[in-house]
Scaffold this active site. Structure first.
Site, short mmCIF file in Angstrom:
data_model
loop_
_atom_site.label_atom_id
_atom_site.label_comp_id
_atom_site.label_asym_id
_atom_site.label_seq_id
_atom_site.Cartn_x
_atom_site.Cartn_y
_atom_site.Cartn_z
N PHE A 137 -1.78 9.90 2.89
CA PHE A 137 -3.13 9.44 2.55
C PHE A 137 -3.14 7.93 2.59
CE2 PHE A 137 -6.71 8.16 -0.03
CZ PHE A 137 -7.72 8.94 0.51
N ASP A 222 3.06 1.89 2.52
CA ASP A 222 1.82 1.99 1.77
C ASP A 222 2.21 2.30 0.32
OD1 ASP A 222 -0.46 2.74 0.49
OD2 ASP A 222 -1.17 4.14 2.02
N LYS A 251 -4.76 0.03 -6.17
CA LYS A 251 -4.71 0.82 -7.41
C LYS A 251 -4.12 0.07 -8.61
CE LYS A 251 -5.38 5.42 -5.63
NZ LYS A 251 -5.02 5.87 -4.30
C1 LIG Z 1 -5.59 5.86 -2.99
C2 LIG Z 1 -4.75 5.52 -1.83
C3 LIG Z 1 -5.26 4.81 -0.73
C4 LIG Z 1 -6.71 4.41 -0.62
O1 LIG Z 1 -7.07 3.50 -1.59
P1 LIG Z 1 -8.64 3.16 -1.80
O2 LIG Z 1 -8.62 2.07 -2.82
O3 LIG Z 1 -9.29 4.41 -2.25
O4 LIG Z 1 -9.16 2.71 -0.49
C5 LIG Z 1 -4.39 4.45 0.27
N1 LIG Z 1 -3.09 4.80 0.22
C6 LIG Z 1 -2.57 5.49 -0.81
C7 LIG Z 1 -1.12 5.82 -0.82
C8 LIG Z 1 -3.39 5.89 -1.86
O5 LIG Z 1 -2.88 6.61 -2.88
#
Ligand SMILES: *Cc1c(COP(=O)(O)O)cnc(C)c1O
Length: 396
Positions: A137, A222, A251
């Site tokens: 994701f 990421d 986050k």
């Molecule tokens: C939540 C998440 C995203 C996306 O973040 P947003 O602030 O919603 O755009 C990208 N990568 C990972 C691993 C995530 O958990």
């Protein structure tokens, strides 16, 4: 307005992109939150792993109050102090050298991929493809939808931007097979969070890193969800003996304020002025709050605390697994933990917990996820496990 009125209003004025839980939260403090009926909840969702210090932590509130009275926003045309202080803190505590601030995780990954494409153009004969994994994701923009290897997110929006190849996670051979002269980078989560709290083999990231080095392609991690202490170290890569060339964050670094960032090693810091930008990125209000949150996290060694309490929590969950035979798996790192079942009881369990005052996240039809704030105590974990046991009994 009553609870049902707020929910009716939402039905009317909101694009219906999410199935919400029927609770309207109005206040939070630490690991607790209250709804508009005055009901109290123990919050093990934490705004999807964002509120690292819990709700309304005094250091975050103070930083916001002081900055709001001083300077809320300027454009990035000017130097501002909070963004430089935050950048310095991130650089000092990571293996990366330079920072770009944006507003979300998706934007952080977008920027990371754009930087990898600059690298491809300048150093790899125009290579532009990025290898990513199934069940990953990376966010909801069109490019990150292509990067996110899940058909349910991709199908509604085809055709998708080109340049992303999805392969199996935790499989180095799959990455090797997908690599060509067009590849400029591999983009991975150190632990797939939204995709199921999938923890790779201990040597997977090391193998990927050495492949990337062999082929002169970049390793982008990421760490939007795994970063900021969530998995027991400030960044998850520290636990795997690797160093990303580029890292995306969001986050938890803001502890509740919207911020994203990507960082790069000096040798890959290839942007020239004007090649990337963001109007609100590096906003002083947000950066002041994130700096206060991150500094508190580091000064109080919250990543180590997340590891300790996370292990305690996992032990408690293991004992629930002994008690309920339909629990098939307990897995996690630090305070990113999933509980999986042989039946599709995710939704029902989320509701049963809610009724008893515990907020959890339905991760999959047959799994729930826990992401309590890093300041959670053993006592609060005990309370949550007690509620969970009762909720599981109802399902048994
Ligand atoms: C939540 C998440 C995203 C996306 O973040 P947003 O602030 O919603 O755009 C990208 N990568 C990972 C691993 C995530 O958990």
């Amino acid at each position: 307005m009553s609870q049902s009125n707020w929910q009716e209003l939402e039905k009317k004025v909101f694009l219906q992109t999410i199935k919400r839980v029927s609770v309207t939260l109005v206040r939070g403090k630490g690991a607790e939150a209250w709804d508009d009926q005055g009901r109290e909840y123990l919050d093990f969702v934490s705004g999807w792993a964002t509120n690292s210090l819990g709700h309304c932590h005094p250091v975050v509130v103070k930083a916001l109050e002081e900055q709001a009275k001083t300077l809320i926003h300027t454009s990035s045309q000017f130097y501002t102090v909070p963004q430089l202080e935050l950048a310095q803190l991130l650089v000092e505590h990571s293996c990366l050298d330079r920072v770009f601030f944006c507003n979300s995780g998706a934007e952080a990954n977008e920027g990371a991929v754009k930087l990898a494409r600059r690298y491809g153009k300048l150093r790899l004969n125009g290579a532009y493809e990025v290898i990513t994994t199934y069940n990953s994701f990376h966010g909801r923009t069109l490019a990150m939808t292509a990067a996110t290897g899940q058909t349910k997110f991709q199908e509604p929006y085809t055709p998708l931007p080109v340049g992303f190849i999805n392969v199996e996670y935790n499989n180095i051979e799959a990455i090797k097979r997908a690599t060509s002269e067009k590849t400029c980078a591999v983009l991975l989560e150190p632990i797939q969070a939204e995709g199921g709290v999938n923890i790779p083999d201990d040597d997977y990231l090391r193998k990927v890193q050495s492949w990337c080095r062999e082929k002169s392609i970049l390793l982008i991690l990421d760490e939007v969800q795994t970063g900021a202490g969530r998995t027991g170290t400030l960044f998850a890569y520290e636990q795997y003996g690797v160093e990303p060339d580029i890292m995306a964050l969001a986050k938890g670094i803001g502890s509740g304020v919207p911020i994203g960032a990507f960082l790069a090693k000096e040798e890959y810091s290839l942007f020239s002025p004007g090649e990337h930008g963001s109007t609100y990125g590096g906003n002083p209000l947000v950066c002041a709050a994130a700096h206060a949150a991150l500094k508190y996290m580091i000064d109080h060694n919250l990543p180590a605390q997340a590891k300790r309490i996370g292990n305690y929590f996992m032990t408690q969950l293991e004992s629930l697994k002994q008690q309920f035979d339909f629990i098939t798996d307990v897995r996690g790192r630090g305070l990113l933990i999933a509980l999986e079942f042989s039946q599709e009881i995710g939704d029902k369990l989320q509701l049963a917990c809610l009724d008893r005052g515990l907020l959890v996240n339905r991760l999959k039809p047959n799994a729930v996820r826990f992401m309590p704030p890093l300041i959670i105590t053993e006592k609060e974990v005990d309370k949550a496990v007690g509620i969970l046991r009762d909720a599981l009994k109802e399902k048994a």
